[in-house]
Design a protein around this motif. Structure first.
Motif, PDB file in Angstrom:
ATOM      1  N   SER A 275       0.830  -1.201   0.000  1.00 60.19           N
ATOM      2  CA  SER A 275       0.000   0.000   0.000  1.00 60.19           C
ATOM      3  C   SER A 275       0.866   1.255   0.000  1.00 60.19           C
ATOM      4  N   HIS A 276       0.412   2.262  -0.722  1.00 59.02           N
ATOM      5  CA  HIS A 276       1.092   3.560  -0.725  1.00 59.02           C
ATOM      6  C   HIS A 276       0.295   4.600   0.061  1.00 59.02           C
ATOM      7  N   ALA A 277      -0.710   4.150   0.797  1.00 59.91           N
ATOM      8  CA  ALA A 277      -1.488   5.069   1.622  1.00 59.91           C
ATOM      9  C   ALA A 277      -0.608   5.646   2.725  1.00 59.91           C
ATOM     10  N   ASN A 278      -0.779   6.925   3.004  1.00 58.93           N
ATOM     11  CA  ASN A 278       0.042   7.577   4.026  1.00 58.93           C
ATOM     12  C   ASN A 278      -0.115   6.909   5.390  1.00 58.93           C
ATOM     13  N   SER A 279      -1.342   6.444   5.697  1.00 65.13           N
ATOM     14  CA  SER A 279      -1.574   5.824   6.999  1.00 65.13           C
ATOM     15  C   SER A 279      -0.808   4.511   7.140  1.00 65.13           C
ATOM     16  N   ASP A 280      -0.715   3.733   6.055  1.00 64.66           N
ATOM     17  CA  ASP A 280       0.067   2.498   6.094  1.00 64.66           C
ATOM     18  C   ASP A 280       1.556   2.800   6.250  1.00 64.66           C
ATOM     19  N   ARG A 281       2.031   3.778   5.513  1.00 68.64           N
ATOM     20  CA  ARG A 281       3.452   4.142   5.576  1.00 68.64           C
ATOM     21  C   ARG A 281       3.814   4.709   6.948  1.00 68.64           C
ATOM     22  N   ALA A 282       2.885   5.460   7.551  1.00 62.84           N
ATOM     23  CA  ALA A 282       3.156   6.026   8.870  1.00 62.84           C
ATOM     24  C   ALA A 282       3.270   4.941   9.924  1.00 62.84           C
ATOM     25  N   LEU A 283       2.375   3.954   9.865  1.00 63.65           N
ATOM     26  CA  LEU A 283       2.432   2.865  10.841  1.00 63.65           C
ATOM     27  C   LEU A 283       3.679   2.027  10.631  1.00 63.65           C
ATOM     28  N   ARG A 284       4.014   1.764   9.362  1.00 63.43           N
ATOM     29  CA  ARG A 284       5.226   1.005   9.066  1.00 63.43           C
ATOM     30  C   ARG A 284       6.464   1.723   9.605  1.00 63.43           C
ATOM     31  N   ALA A 285       6.547   3.033   9.383  1.00 63.72           N
ATOM     32  CA  ALA A 285       7.718   3.788   9.839  1.00 63.72           C
ATOM     33  C   ALA A 285       7.872   3.723  11.358  1.00 63.72           C
ATOM     34  N   CYS A 286       6.756   3.853  12.075  1.00 65.32           N
ATOM     35  CA  CYS A 286       6.797   3.790  13.536  1.00 65.32           C
ATOM     36  C   CYS A 286       7.272   2.421  14.012  1.00 65.32           C
ATOM     37  N   LEU A 287       6.689   1.363  13.460  1.00 63.93           N
ATOM     38  CA  LEU A 287       7.021   0.009  13.896  1.00 63.93           C
ATOM     39  C   LEU A 287       8.447  -0.363  13.533  1.00 63.93           C
ATOM     40  N   CYS A 288       8.867   0.003  12.318  1.00 69.88           N
ATOM     41  CA  CYS A 288      10.238  -0.307  11.909  1.00 69.88           C
ATOM     42  C   CYS A 288      11.253   0.405  12.798  1.00 69.88           C
ATOM     43  N   GLY A 289      10.924   1.654  13.183  1.00 71.00           N
ATOM     44  CA  GLY A 289      11.825   2.381  14.061  1.00 71.00           C
ATOM     45  C   GLY A 289      11.960   1.714  15.418  1.00 71.00           C
ATOM     46  N   ILE A 290      10.840   1.258  15.981  1.00 70.23           N
ATOM     47  CA  ILE A 290      10.866   0.592  17.285  1.00 70.23           C
ATOM     48  C   ILE A 290      11.629  -0.728  17.192  1.00 70.23           C
ATOM     49  N   VAL A 291      11.313  -1.528  16.181  1.00 69.89           N
ATOM     50  CA  VAL A 291      11.978  -2.828  16.020  1.00 69.89           C
ATOM     51  C   VAL A 291      13.472  -2.638  15.842  1.00 69.89           C
ATOM     52  N   SER A 292      13.863  -1.642  15.043  1.00 72.78           N
ATOM     53  CA  SER A 292      15.281  -1.404  14.804  1.00 72.78           C
ATOM     54  C   SER A 292      16.026  -1.073  16.093  1.00 72.78           C
ATOM     55  N   ARG A 293      15.423  -0.210  16.910  1.00 70.31           N
ATOM     56  CA  ARG A 293      16.087   0.195  18.148  1.00 70.31           C
ATOM     57  C   ARG A 293      16.142  -0.940  19.173  1.00 70.31           C
ATOM     58  N   VAL A 294      15.049  -1.677  19.305  1.00 67.33           N
ATOM     59  CA  VAL A 294      15.047  -2.796  20.250  1.00 67.33           C
ATOM     60  C   VAL A 294      16.010  -3.886  19.798  1.00 67.33           C
TER      61      VAL A 294
END
Length: 345
Positions: A275-294
């Protein structure tokens, strides 16, 4: 295994964070589960977990013109679906753990709920991380399912009940605490609604009339005239993804139901990889950031990182969300990855 971890924690230190850490630790070495679906299709379920020790992940947000600082969650629960090696979608649920507090006399033990944290987990206003894994990041997340934010109620000896923050907000009606028995009406209401609109299916994977002969036969009996194909075409147009997951559960009564919903990929808000929807990209960015840091702070979650890196999106996300020692946070992650390999049947 998770129940044993909670029981052991309550026997020594009955604290929310200790219970979350115990859940994460006991399932860390869970072996993958392999099996076969219909025709020649095969599946694999892989479980990973990590707990990043440190201070709480605090965020700042504004409601009614007033700013508030609250912890985002104790636990991030992720369920990821991969088909033929390609990331299709992921579900996410931020859970704030709560244990029942001692009560005097014969009164029932109660769970204390902070109204502003409840507002955060129920509606997810735009927030900025002030400490922990989200420090320096700003996010505005969609909560279409109502299960992006939830509460996990812990009680001895090893009980765990998960309830959507949105449902809990209506249930409390402005109060700041409740007893376990007050959760029952909301749980029974959701269970009754689910039975009235859903086809009963085995736990694990969803209704799939396109690939399963038995599901196809059932669809033709229940929905003659190819209605289900028409309905599915609408779902695909809106999501951009051929595999449309069922709606998220909003309550889980007990640990067994929680595990079944989580491992069956039926728990949490969905984002679609294509999906290229902004809401999907926003959730992906948040989750990827958390997973990366943990992952960077613990050395865990290699399979989850690999799958997320293979999805479409910002390839530099892990580089710009690295963590320092001062950013470490008391946050746990539970991850299950369901992989389906389509056979030639």
């Amino acid at each position: 295994m998770m129940r044993e971890g909670i029981e052991a924690s309550f026997a020594t230190h009955p604290d929310e964070v200790d219970c979350v850490r115990a859940i994460v630790d006991v399932i860390r070495d869970t072996a993958p589960v392999n099996g076969h679906l219909h025709n020649a299709d095969s599946f694999k379920l892989e479980v990973e977990s990590a707990f990043l020790h440190g201070s709480k992940s605090q965020v700042c947000f504004s409601i009614g013109g007033k700013q508030h600082h609250r912890e985002l969650a104790d636990l991030l629960v992720l369920a990821t679906y991969v088909e033929n090696g390609t990331l299709a979608f992921q579900r996410a649920c931020f859970i704030q753990a709560k244990r029942n507090r001692s009560a005097s006399g014969r009164s029932a033990q109660r769970f204390e709920i902070d109204p502003w944290q409840l507002a955060l987990l129920g509606s997810f206003p735009e927030f900025t991380g002030t400490s922990g894994v989200l420090k320096g990041q700003s996010h505005k997340l969609r909560n279409r399912s109502g299960m992006l934010g939830a509460y996990g109620f812990l009680s001895p000896p090893g009980n765990f009940t998960a309830v959507s923050a949105r449902i809990l907000n209506h249930l409390l009606g402005g109060r700041k605490s409740l007893t376990a028995k007050e959760l029952i009406p909301a749980i029974l209401s959701e269970a009754g609604a689910a039975r009235s609109v859903q086809v009963s299916m085995p736990d694990g994977f969803w209704f799939d009339p396109d690939h399963c002969p038995e599901c196809h036969k059932m669809a033709m009996c229940c929905f003659p005239g190819h209605w289900w194909r028409h309905h599915l075409s609408h779902s695909r147009r809106h999501t951009g993804n051929a595999d449309t997951p069922v709606e998220s559960v909003l309550t889980c009564v007990g640990l067994d139901e929680f595990v079944q919903s989580w491992s069956g990929l039926r728990l949490g808000e969905v984002w679609h990889a294509k999906s290229h929807a902004n809401s999907d990209r926003a959730l992906r960015a948040c989750l990827c950031g958390i997973v990366s840091r943990v992952a960077q702070g613990t050395g865990k979650l290699p399979r989850l990182q690999q799958v997320l890196a293979s999805g479409e999106g910002d390839d530099n996300i892990s580089e710009r969300t690295g963590t320092s020692e001062g950013d470490m946070s008391g946050l746990g992650i539970l991850s299950v990855i369901g992989t389906v390999s389509r056979g030639e049947g």
